[in-house]
Design a protein around this motif. Structure first.
Motif, PDB file in Angstrom:
ATOM      1  N   MET A 130       2.374  -2.119   6.419  1.00 55.11           N
ATOM      2  CA  MET A 130       2.173  -1.099   5.395  1.00 55.11           C
ATOM      3  C   MET A 130       1.470  -1.708   4.185  1.00 55.11           C
ATOM      4  SD  MET A 130       4.996   1.214   3.314  1.00 55.11           S
ATOM      5  CE  MET A 130       5.272   2.354   4.664  1.00 55.11           C
ATOM      6  N   ASN A 131       0.650  -0.898   3.523  1.00 55.93           N
ATOM      7  CA  ASN A 131      -0.019  -1.299   2.294  1.00 55.93           C
ATOM      8  C   ASN A 131       1.023  -1.811   1.294  1.00 55.93           C
ATOM      9  OD1 ASN A 131      -1.079  -1.099  -0.415  1.00 55.93           O
ATOM     10  ND2 ASN A 131      -2.773   0.108   0.438  1.00 55.93           N
ATOM     11  N   PRO A 132       0.876  -3.050   0.783  1.00 51.67           N
ATOM     12  CA  PRO A 132       1.869  -3.626  -0.149  1.00 51.67           C
ATOM     13  C   PRO A 132       2.151  -2.736  -1.347  1.00 51.67           C
ATOM     14  CG  PRO A 132       0.323  -5.301   0.567  1.00 51.67           C
ATOM     15  CD  PRO A 132      -0.214  -3.998   1.061  1.00 51.67           C
ATOM     16  N   GLU A 133       1.118  -2.052  -1.833  1.00 52.08           N
ATOM     17  CA  GLU A 133       1.315  -1.178  -2.988  1.00 52.08           C
ATOM     18  C   GLU A 133       2.237  -0.012  -2.623  1.00 52.08           C
ATOM     19  OE1 GLU A 133      -1.279   1.428  -6.258  1.00 52.08           O
ATOM     20  OE2 GLU A 133      -2.250   0.609  -4.457  1.00 52.08           O
ATOM     21  N   TYR A 134       2.020   0.566  -1.443  1.00 44.05           N
ATOM     22  CA  TYR A 134       2.857   1.664  -0.998  1.00 44.05           C
ATOM     23  C   TYR A 134       4.310   1.186  -0.847  1.00 44.05           C
ATOM     24  CZ  TYR A 134      -1.543   3.998   0.299  1.00 44.05           C
ATOM     25  OH  TYR A 134      -2.790   4.569   0.287  1.00 44.05           O
ATOM     26  N   LYS A 135       4.447   0.029  -0.270  1.00 43.53           N
ATOM     27  CA  LYS A 135       5.785  -0.536  -0.032  1.00 43.53           C
ATOM     28  C   LYS A 135       6.534  -0.730  -1.346  1.00 43.53           C
ATOM     29  CE  LYS A 135       8.093  -4.530   2.113  1.00 43.53           C
ATOM     30  NZ  LYS A 135       7.885  -5.752   2.922  1.00 43.53           N
ATOM     31  N   ASP A 136       5.848  -1.285  -2.346  1.00 38.86           N
ATOM     32  CA  ASP A 136       6.482  -1.518  -3.651  1.00 38.86           C
ATOM     33  C   ASP A 136       6.925  -0.202  -4.285  1.00 38.86           C
ATOM     34  OD1 ASP A 136       6.161  -4.223  -3.432  1.00 38.86           O
ATOM     35  OD2 ASP A 136       4.301  -4.297  -4.607  1.00 38.86           O
ATOM     36  N   MET A 149      -0.453   8.972   4.808  1.00 32.48           N
ATOM     37  CA  MET A 149       0.221   9.501   5.979  1.00 32.48           C
ATOM     38  C   MET A 149       0.166   8.512   7.142  1.00 32.48           C
ATOM     39  SD  MET A 149      -0.016  13.327   7.602  1.00 32.48           S
ATOM     40  CE  MET A 149      -1.544  13.131   8.481  1.00 32.48           C
ATOM     41  N   GLU A 150      -0.963   7.857   7.304  1.00 28.59           N
ATOM     42  CA  GLU A 150      -1.107   6.884   8.385  1.00 28.59           C
ATOM     43  C   GLU A 150      -0.148   5.704   8.198  1.00 28.59           C
ATOM     44  OE1 GLU A 150      -4.521   4.062  10.493  1.00 28.59           O
ATOM     45  OE2 GLU A 150      -5.073   5.428   8.864  1.00 28.59           O
ATOM     46  N   ASP A 151      -0.044   5.213   6.973  1.00 22.45           N
ATOM     47  CA  ASP A 151       0.844   4.082   6.708  1.00 22.45           C
ATOM     48  C   ASP A 151       2.320   4.487   6.909  1.00 22.45           C
ATOM     49  OD1 ASP A 151      -1.425   2.658   5.967  1.00 22.45           O
ATOM     50  OD2 ASP A 151      -0.288   1.536   4.459  1.00 22.45           O
ATOM     51  N   ILE A 152       2.692   5.667   6.432  1.00 23.12           N
ATOM     52  CA  ILE A 152       4.066   6.134   6.602  1.00 23.12           C
ATOM     53  C   ILE A 152       4.391   6.329   8.085  1.00 23.12           C
ATOM     54  CG2 ILE A 152       5.663   8.052   6.200  1.00 23.12           C
ATOM     55  CD1 ILE A 152       5.303   6.299   3.775  1.00 23.12           C
ATOM     56  N   ASN A 153       3.434   6.896   8.825  1.00 24.30           N
ATOM     57  CA  ASN A 153       3.645   7.111  10.258  1.00 24.30           C
ATOM     58  C   ASN A 153       3.843   5.784  11.000  1.00 24.30           C
ATOM     59  OD1 ASN A 153       3.474   9.856   9.981  1.00 24.30           O
ATOM     60  ND2 ASN A 153       1.336  10.009  10.628  1.00 24.30           N
ATOM     61  N   HIS A 154       3.081   4.776  10.616  1.00 30.11           N
ATOM     62  CA  HIS A 154       3.202   3.462  11.259  1.00 30.11           C
ATOM     63  C   HIS A 154       4.560   2.826  10.971  1.00 30.11           C
ATOM     64  CE1 HIS A 154      -1.440   2.793  11.687  1.00 30.11           C
ATOM     65  NE2 HIS A 154      -0.927   3.563  12.630  1.00 30.11           N
ATOM     66  N   TRP A 155       5.149   3.221   9.879  1.00 31.95           N
ATOM     67  CA  TRP A 155       6.473   2.693   9.520  1.00 31.95           C
ATOM     68  C   TRP A 155       7.585   3.519  10.170  1.00 31.95           C
ATOM     69  CZ3 TRP A 155       9.107   4.374   4.430  1.00 31.95           C
ATOM     70  CH2 TRP A 155      10.374   3.788   4.318  1.00 31.95           C
ATOM     71  N   VAL A 156       7.471   4.852  10.077  1.00 31.63           N
ATOM     72  CA  VAL A 156       8.550   5.738  10.498  1.00 31.63           C
ATOM     73  C   VAL A 156       8.591   5.955  12.016  1.00 31.63           C
ATOM     74  CG1 VAL A 156       9.401   8.119  10.368  1.00 31.63           C
ATOM     75  CG2 VAL A 156       8.703   6.920   8.279  1.00 31.63           C
ATOM     76  N   ASP A 157       7.435   6.158  12.645  1.00 30.64           N
ATOM     77  CA  ASP A 157       7.409   6.514  14.066  1.00 30.64           C
ATOM     78  C   ASP A 157       8.089   5.488  14.978  1.00 30.64           C
ATOM     79  OD1 ASP A 157       6.267   8.940  13.620  1.00 30.64           O
ATOM     80  OD2 ASP A 157       4.229   8.356  14.158  1.00 30.64           O
ATOM     81  N   PRO A 158       7.815   4.179  14.817  1.00 30.25           N
ATOM     82  CA  PRO A 158       8.500   3.212  15.685  1.00 30.25           C
ATOM     83  C   PRO A 158      10.020   3.256  15.523  1.00 30.25           C
ATOM     84  CG  PRO A 158       6.607   2.184  14.631  1.00 30.25           C
ATOM     85  CD  PRO A 158       6.798   3.514  13.963  1.00 30.25           C
ATOM     86  N   ILE A 159      10.482   3.459  14.267  1.00 28.46           N
ATOM     87  CA  ILE A 159      11.930   3.545  14.050  1.00 28.46           C
ATOM     88  C   ILE A 159      12.494   4.764  14.766  1.00 28.46           C
ATOM     89  CG2 ILE A 159      13.753   3.742  12.322  1.00 28.46           C
ATOM     90  CD1 ILE A 159      11.863   2.445  10.311  1.00 28.46           C
ATOM     91  N   LYS A 160      11.818   5.904  14.608  1.00 27.39           N
ATOM     92  CA  LYS A 160      12.281   7.131  15.252  1.00 27.39           C
ATOM     93  C   LYS A 160      12.319   6.981  16.769  1.00 27.39           C
ATOM     94  CE  LYS A 160       9.681  10.632  16.147  1.00 27.39           C
ATOM     95  NZ  LYS A 160       8.773  11.788  16.058  1.00 27.39           N
ATOM     96  N   ASN A 161      11.248   6.419  17.344  1.00 34.22           N
ATOM     97  CA  ASN A 161      11.181   6.270  18.803  1.00 34.22           C
ATOM     98  C   ASN A 161      12.292   5.352  19.326  1.00 34.22           C
ATOM     99  OD1 ASN A 161       8.922   7.916  18.860  1.00 34.22           O
ATOM    100  ND2 ASN A 161       7.473   6.206  18.833  1.00 34.22           N
ATOM    101  N   GLU A 162      12.552   4.274  18.602  1.00 33.79           N
ATOM    102  CA  GLU A 162      13.592   3.340  19.050  1.00 33.79           C
ATOM    103  C   GLU A 162      14.982   3.941  18.872  1.00 33.79           C
ATOM    104  OE1 GLU A 162      13.276  -0.793  18.026  1.00 33.79           O
ATOM    105  OE2 GLU A 162      11.123  -0.612  17.683  1.00 33.79           O
TER     106      GLU A 162
END
Length: 289
Positions: free
Chosen positions: A1-7, A113-126
């Protein structure tokens, strides 16, 4: 995820958690609130969101995901709790980033949206995979338990056991009956086994064939099988089908079958003594069935 978004997400995590928990209050759990306390719902919701943020902060944790999914399954909560929860969390995070970054153009929105999806989707799938796996394991254990209960072998006296059968007998259950009979005869050192079919609604050619096979298998390992609970309509069906049950004793009731078992094992009811009391108690309890 983009470091700025994460912060930004970590800095404003309290606000995101508050909005998310408010939103989750009206999720799939609304149908469960009559049986689940508000304290339990709040506790599990907080565990849920802490899990998501811990993955953002410290990285992926398969063990934590599996443990949380197992907890949801054990609580009996629906899969929708996880999927709706993750979808709600995704939406709130996207809105939060849009507000704090003051992004209003299409490209900025798509990047967020792309960055959030890359973070959230794997968690949801697992979470979904772990939930399904835990649920399948529980169903398998329950199936085994039900199978064991569907063909129980109950020792009542030294050398005498009873297998009460209730419900329809299919091929799978017939196989289980055979296995339980043979294992039980050896385990309990049984000389006589009473198979009680009082609770079996239909005895057709297939059912009779399986019972005959089971009785023959018991005979081959040195025990006698007595078939009890033959109702008039079942007796008529057996005769009409031409099924031969002459190789092992049959009795109309469990009580009569038990008396025959006493005879086979060279027992008799004497006028006094502890053994008489035990046997009388057993016969009386059987007679009440």
């Amino acid at each position: 995820m983009n470091p700025e978004y994460k912060d930004i997400l970590l800095t404003h995590s309290d606000d995101i958690i508050r909005k998310w928990m408010d939103d989750l209050e009206d999720s799939k759990l609304r149908d469960y609130k009559s049986t689940i306390s508000d304290e339990m719902i709040e506790q599990v919701n907080r565990e849920f969101v802490n899990l998501i943020f811990s993955i953002l902060k410290d990285g992926h944790s398969q063990k934590s995901i599996e443990q949380f999914s197992e907890r949801i399954v054990n609580l009996g909560w629906p899969l929708g709790y996880l999927t709706e929860g993750m979808q709600s969390f995704r939406t709130i995070c996207i809105k939060s980033l849009m507000e704090h970054l003051d992004e209003h153009d299409k490209d900025g929105f798509l990047q967020i949206m792309e960055d959030i999806n890359h973070w959230v989707d794997p968690i949801k799938n697992e979470l979904v995979d772990a939930y399904s796996s835990n649920w399948t394991s529980i169903i398998s254990l329950q199936k085994v338990a039900l199978q064991e209960l569907s063909a129980p072998l109950i020792p009542v006296l030294d050398g005498v056991t009873i297998m009460p059968l209730v419900g329809t007998i299919d091929t799978d259950r017939a196989k289980l009956i055979m296995e339980n009979l043979l294992d039980g005869v050896i385990k309990h050192r049984a000389d006589v086994v009473l198979i009680d079919i009082t609770g079996v609604p239909v005895v057709d050619t297939m059912v009779a064939h399986h019972i005959i096979q089971a009785a023959e298998a018991v005979r081959l390992i040195g025990a006698t099988c007595i078939l009890v609970g033959i109702r008039p309509e079942i007796a008529q069906t057996i005769v009409n089908l031409g099924i031969d049950l002459s190789k092992f004793p049959t009795k109309s009731s469990l009580k009569r079958g038990f008396e025959k078992a006493l005879e086979i094992t060279d027992r008799q009811i004497v006028s006094n003594g502890e053994e008489k009391k035990v046997i009388d108690d057993i016969i009386q309890s059987i007679d009440k069935e």
